[in-house]
Design an enzyme around this catalytic site. Structure first.
Site, PDB file in Angstrom:
ATOM      1  N   PRO A 149      18.759 101.871  15.895  1.00  0.00           N
ATOM      2  CA  PRO A 149      18.796 101.135  14.786  1.00  0.00           C
ATOM      3  C   PRO A 149      17.983  99.967  14.654  1.00  0.00           C
ATOM      4  O   PRO A 149      17.744  99.255  15.774  1.00  0.00           O
ATOM      5  CB  PRO A 149      20.354 100.721  14.473  1.00  0.00           C
ATOM      6  CG  PRO A 149      20.505 100.561  16.070  1.00  0.00           C
ATOM      7  CD  PRO A 149      19.873 101.520  16.931  1.00  0.00           C
ATOM      8  N   CYS A 150      17.513  99.454  13.541  1.00  0.00           N
ATOM      9  CA  CYS A 150      16.654  98.232  13.182  1.00  0.00           C
ATOM     10  C   CYS A 150      17.445  97.444  11.978  1.00  0.00           C
ATOM     11  O   CYS A 150      17.233  97.610  10.801  1.00  0.00           O
ATOM     12  CB  CYS A 150      15.285  98.570  12.755  1.00  0.00           C
ATOM     13  SG  CYS A 150      14.135  99.332  14.009  1.00  0.00           S
ATOM     14  N   GLN A 151      18.154  96.294  12.429  1.00  0.00           N
ATOM     15  CA  GLN A 151      18.916  95.642  11.509  1.00  0.00           C
ATOM     16  C   GLN A 151      17.965  94.635  10.784  1.00  0.00           C
ATOM     17  O   GLN A 151      18.264  93.988  10.036  1.00  0.00           O
ATOM     18  CB  GLN A 151      19.931  94.796  12.300  1.00  0.00           C
ATOM     19  CG  GLN A 151      20.969  95.652  12.655  1.00  0.00           C
ATOM     20  CD  GLN A 151      20.861  96.181  13.954  1.00  0.00           C
ATOM     21  OE1 GLN A 151      19.864  95.992  14.722  1.00  0.00           O
ATOM     22  NE2 GLN A 151      21.638  97.031  14.258  1.00  0.00           N
TER      23      GLN A 151
END
Length: 418
Positions: free
Chosen positions: A98-100
């Protein structure tokens, strides 16, 4: 060579959608899964197997505890039971980090400071840990899955940086935007997949990267390109299932009277003859009125007294029998959160029906929990999509492993001759 099972490590594995697809080819041994949440990693360990038909090593925890500057555990101690003992030995590393840092503010900060790459953003340390794992393990092949919006943020700078980082790590890499329906999944799910090959294993061009080719098409306009196979539908996916029960723990079997079963359903069915996780929930009178008013249309067309103050475009819609479903999300258990109402029955789809729409076979058993299972299924990569890439990876590994072995053999003979 075709009897060889190649090794796979799955990071951010969830319940194991990618790994299930790789396993179903019969060519891969699932060695290790890493996942933060307890329910998904338990499902991963319960459903996947390695070459010895035993559960893979399952690490529940933050990946940053294993790799990168914050690591506190010995990564290679965890790898030891897998038989992968040194960098370069692992065949395939897969995952969907994931890439917040994809917020608008994150993009502005990125663009304002060209020296700061997206994986250096503190919010994207999980992504940086994934890249650290690539550097640590040096797998022959890498498969990375993400939402297709990943390509749009920062004017494409994020994806450019990822490709640049893979290049720095010694990989030839590229990406494709894919729709799961193009690979036989009865669902219109759009994602981006990155494929990377380690140069010293196979120094191939971008055009030679092992991307799977679509096998299904939406309609006749595309048939000449990939063959006469149309998209699979909701009917293909779930019409053969028996009536659900309304209580967990009640055994259900496939109907004795043979209905016409699609090839997809036949492939999904368990040889045990039993169906698990096929539990329905009763709707409130208001939710029932809404799905019957909306049907396969839109909430905005329903009577005003049934409309909610705000809603998704597909809220309270019924699935259409003869179309693929829309994207199965983590909210698939709730009819107000998307097109998740059964085509005919007055209920939401069951978790087994949702799993079928994601192309999980019926032998994949989930716990008797609605919300965690909905999260698992909605977050997963459809196994059939992963299987298409796995089959392509296996052919690529067969070819280039054989070439490497011939080269090694030739060198040994040359040394002996000298």
């Amino acid at each position: 060579m075709k009897d060889k099972k190649y090794t796979v490590v799955d990071l951010f594995c969830g319940c194991g959608g990618i790994s299930r697809g790789f396993q179903r080819t019969g060519r891969f041994s699932i060695e290790l899964g890493v996942e933060l949440e307890p329910h998904p990693i338990q499902a991963f360990a319960a459903n996947l197997t390695n070459h010895a038909l035993k559960p893979p090593v399952a690490y529940q925890g933050d990946i940053r505890q294993l790799v990168g500057p914050e690591a506190v555990d010995n990564f290679w101690e965890w790898m030891r039971p897998t038989g992968v003992n040194a960098p370069g030995e692992l065949d395939v590393l897969v995952g969907g980090p994931p890439c917040q840092g994809f917020s608008r503010n994150g993009v502005r900060q990125y663009l304002a400071n060209g020296a700061m790459r997206f994986y250096d953003d503190p919010r994207n340390h999980l992504y940086r840990a994934f890249l650290s794992a690539i550097g640590e393990l040096q797998p022959k092949l890498v498969l990375i899955e993400n939402v297709r919006e990943f390509l749009n943020f920062g004017g494409g700078k994020f994806s450019e940086d990822l490709l640049a980082k893979l290049d720095e790590l010694g990989y030839v890499a590229d990406y494709r935007k894919v729709c799961a329906a193009d690979f036989g999944v009865p669902q219109m799910r759009h994602r981006v997949l990155f494929v990377a090959v380690r140069r010293d294993f196979a120094n191939v061009s971008l055009q030679q990267l092992p991307f799977a080719k679509p096998t299904h098409a939406k309609g006749s306009s595309q048939m000449d390109l990939i063959g006469d196979v149309t998209y699979r539908t909701v009917r293909d996916a779930i019409a053969d299932l028996p009536e659900p029960v309304y209580k967990h723990g009640v055994g259900i079997k496939y109907p004795k009277a043979r209905r016409q079963i699609s090839a997809f359903a036949e492939a999904m069915r368990s040889p045990t003859g039993e169906v698990s996780n096929h539990v329905a929930r009763k709707l409130s009178a208001l939710s029932l009125a809404r799905i019957n008013a909306v049907g396969t249309g839109r909430m905005k067309h329903a009577p005003e007294n049934l409309q909610t103050k705000s809603f998704y475009g597909s809220a309270y819609r019924r699935l259409a029998w003869d179309e693929p479903s829309l994207t199965i999300t983590t909210w698939v258990y709730h009819v107000g959160s998307g097109r998740f109402a059964h085509p005919e029955a007055d209920r939401c789809v069951t978790m087994r029906e949702a799993a079928r729409l994601q192309s999980f076979d019926d032998d994949f058993i989930f716990p008797n929990l609605i919300n965690p299972v909905s999260q698992m299924i909605g977050n997963a990569v459809p196994p059939l999509l992963a299987q298409a890439f796995a089959a392509t990876f296996a052919k690529f590994l067969d070819k280039h492993s054989a070439q490497a072995e011939r080269l090694t053999h030739s060198r040994k003979n040359s040394i002996i001759a000298d």
